[in-house]
Design an enzyme around this catalytic site. Structure first.
Site, PDB file in Angstrom:
ATOM      1  N   SER A 178       1.000  -0.217  -4.462  1.00 54.92           N
ATOM      2  CA  SER A 178       0.592  -0.865  -3.418  1.00 54.92           C
ATOM      3  C   SER A 178       1.702  -0.875  -2.175  1.00 54.92           C
ATOM      4  CB  SER A 178       0.058  -2.251  -3.587  1.00 54.92           C
ATOM      5  OG  SER A 178      -0.675  -2.882  -2.208  1.00 54.92           O
TER       6      SER A 178
ATOM      7  N   LYS B 194      -4.891  -3.292  -9.691  1.00 53.96           N
ATOM      8  CA  LYS B 194      -4.753  -2.676  -8.296  1.00 53.96           C
ATOM      9  C   LYS B 194      -6.113  -2.912  -7.445  1.00 53.96           C
ATOM     10  CE  LYS B 194      -2.913  -0.509  -4.811  1.00 53.96           C
ATOM     11  NZ  LYS B 194      -4.213   0.144  -3.974  1.00 53.96           N
TER      12      LYS B 194
ATOM     13  N   HIS C 178      -6.667  -6.382  -6.445  1.00 57.15           N
ATOM     14  CA  HIS C 178      -5.923  -6.801  -5.421  1.00 57.15           C
ATOM     15  C   HIS C 178      -6.546  -6.096  -4.160  1.00 57.15           C
ATOM     16  CE1 HIS C 178      -3.125  -4.777  -2.424  1.00 57.15           C
ATOM     17  NE2 HIS C 178      -2.297  -5.793  -2.554  1.00 57.15           N
ATOM     18  N   ASN C 179      -7.086  -4.978  -4.027  1.00 59.64           N
ATOM     19  CA  ASN C 179      -7.573  -4.408  -2.924  1.00 59.64           C
ATOM     20  C   ASN C 179      -8.853  -5.375  -2.350  1.00 59.64           C
ATOM     21  OD1 ASN C 179      -5.848  -2.522  -3.284  1.00 59.64           O
ATOM     22  ND2 ASN C 179      -7.252  -0.736  -2.563  1.00 59.64           N
TER      23      ASN C 179
ATOM     24  N   GLU D  75      -7.678  -8.202  -0.754  1.00 62.12           N
ATOM     25  CA  GLU D  75      -7.310  -8.021   0.579  1.00 62.12           C
ATOM     26  C   GLU D  75      -8.646  -7.746   1.542  1.00 62.12           C
ATOM     27  OE1 GLU D  75      -4.833  -4.212   0.503  1.00 62.12           O
ATOM     28  OE2 GLU D  75      -6.119  -3.460   2.059  1.00 62.12           O
TER      29      GLU D  75
END
Ligand code: 2AM
Length: 484
Positions: A128, A182, A185-186, A189
């Protein structure tokens, strides 16, 4: 063979990672399908470190020390499979293939299994931080075998960004765990960005503030609990004046948000796991709505869908509204993160990954888009109690959301009254209320299901599974075998 690590696929992410490896003292082998990218990298940046350029995959592999560490940085999907297929016959037992692309964790699970059968390690890793992070220090989320991390971890940790002396890279868990984390995480976001956009839209509409004035508001917020990269760049974007028109840039940008798909993956996976990640889902759908340009135009043209008459706040209504929005934003953000961490736990349980949630918060503190002070609080919460049932139960977060709740309700009610859509704020509040409420309307849903489908229900006052003979004499039967 003298190279410590090799990178194949030298578009901007691969190139920057390769430079990062070399700058940190690792002899870095280079390969790309189209040779010119290798030559350009060496010509432009060769002085940054020790590179070994190769013209074909076989010599690239031959240049690597064993166990070989080969990082694939090609387009996610078919290209990754194609490169893996080409690589595997050239590798030997114990070698490590790393996929640093944005792969779906299901693909990573499949590839890991296939390579394991060949005696190879496959590490699907989240990287990232975009181009800048790849070059100067990303946040790295590697999955795969524990054994592979012993040979690979130190190199990855050396190129990851450092926060308070801790690298933003740690072993996540087996097979797809790294790419799963990940992905979440996105998703987080997406939720975080949506909430900030709602705060902006509501303050602008409600108080009639200019983008430049709002930039100042976000700059102030960035000095408190909300301090984060996303709040910081929000101020920068709002301050930007368009050179051509002299207007605020935000006012000349088309208001249709695009998406590459990782947010969608997160929501699809959340649905399959049965985790209510409402913040991420609302964010993905809000982007979809913004992107439904033809439909929005048709509605505007028709002019038949009316809104409230009062469009802004005056007098006492406006007083303290900025602070109330800040509180609502923070509380909603806490909910979005709590949901995201619940999802990591659900994935970890489902696939047996044993992911350390506090460690994930730690490696997100730098390098990535959601980097923030706030993540320290999450780390501390899981340090205190690794089995925390919800982040919202941690003392710090419990008081953060509880103290915000009056402002939160005021902000959501005001937005509804003004006709400003705040799906992130309102769904987060609904989640908060749903979680804390002693009795939910779900009891009625169970009754309905029993009536039309004989789906049965449990009782609050005794063990067992029950069914009412709705179309019979209305009496109740115990249905589970223990009752017979
Ligand atoms: P290229 O420079 O030869 O196009 C991003 O597209 C990166 O992925 C580029 O380095 C690109 O190589 C590489 N790539 C895309 N598809 C590929 C494939 N099928 N095989 C190998 N590399 C590929």
């Amino acid at each position: 063979a003298r190279a410590d690590i090799g990178v194949t696929g030298l578009a901007v992410m691969g190139r920057n990672l390769a430079r990062n490896f070399a700058r940190n003292g690792h002899v870095t082998a280079l390969h790309n399908r189209t040779q010119s990218r290798v030559d350009e990298l060496v010509a432009q940046f060769g002085a940054e470190g020790d590179f070994v350029a190769s013209t074909d995959l076989a010599s690239f592999v031959a240049s690597l020390k064993r166990p070989r560490r080969v990082m694939i940085m090609v387009k996610a999907g078919k290209a990754t499979d194609a490169v893996i297929d080409e690589l595997v016959p050239l590798l030997e037992e114990g070698d490590i293939v790393i996929d640093g692309g944005n792969a779906h964790f299901d693909d990573t699970r499949r590839r890991e299994q296939a390579l394991r059968a060949e005696g190879l390690h496959f590490v699907g890793t989240g990287v990232s931080g975009g181009e800048e992070g790849a070059l100067n220090g990303p946040s790295i989320m590697p999955g795969g075998s524990k054994e592979s991390y012993e040979a690979l971890g130190p190199i990855l940790e050396s190129i990851a960004v450092d926060v308070d002396g801790t690298p933003c890279c740690t072993y996540v868990g087996p097979d797809g765990a790294g790419h799963f984390v990940k992905m979440v995480h996105n998703g987080i976001e997406y939720a975080d960005m949506q909430l900030i956009a709602e705060a902006y839209d509501l303050l602008r509409q409600g108080l009639g503030k200019t983008p430049a004035e709002l930039a100042e508001v976000f700059r102030t917020w960035n000095e408190g609990d909300l301090e984060s990269f996303l709040i910081e760049i929000t101020a920068t974007v709002l301050d930007k004046v368009d050179a051509e028109t002299g207007k605020a840039l935000v006012d000349v940008i088309v208001d249709a948000a695009e998406q590459k798909g990782t947010g969608r993956w997160t929501v699809q996976t959340a649905l399959e796991l049965g985790v209510p990640t409402t913040g991420i889902a609302e964010a993905v759908f809000a982007r979809s709505l913004s992107g439904s340009v033809d439909q929005r135009k048709a509605v505007q043209a028709a002019g038949t869908l009316v809104g409230p008459s009062g469009a802004s706040l005056t007098g006492a209504e406006a007083e303290g509204f900025v602070e109330a929005v800040r509180d609502a934003l923070y509380a909603s953000k806490v909910v979005a993160y709590a949901q995201g961490f619940d999802m990591i736990q659900a994935g970890s349980d489902q696939y047996g990954w044993d992911v350390d949630k506090g460690a994930m918060a730690t490696i997100w503190r730098g390098g990535c888009i959601i980097r923030a002070q706030f993540l320290n609080r999450i780390k501390e919460a899981y340090d205190k109690d690794a089995a925390l049932a919800s982040l919202l139960l941690d003392d710090y977060f419990a008081s953060a959301v509880s103290n915000a709740q009056d402002s939160w309700r005021r902000v959501v009610a005001t937005a509804v009254r003004l006709g400003v859509p705040v799906p992130g704020f309102s769904s987060a509040l609904a989640y908060y209320d749903g979680l804390r409420r002693e009795r939910l309307g779900a009891a009625l849903v169970q009754g309905q299901r029993d009536l039309f489908g004989a789906h049965t229900y449990g009782r609050v006052d005794k063990e067992g599974t029950y069914h009412t003979l709705w179309s019979g004499d209305g009496s109740e039967e115990r249905q589970d075998t223990a009752g017979q």
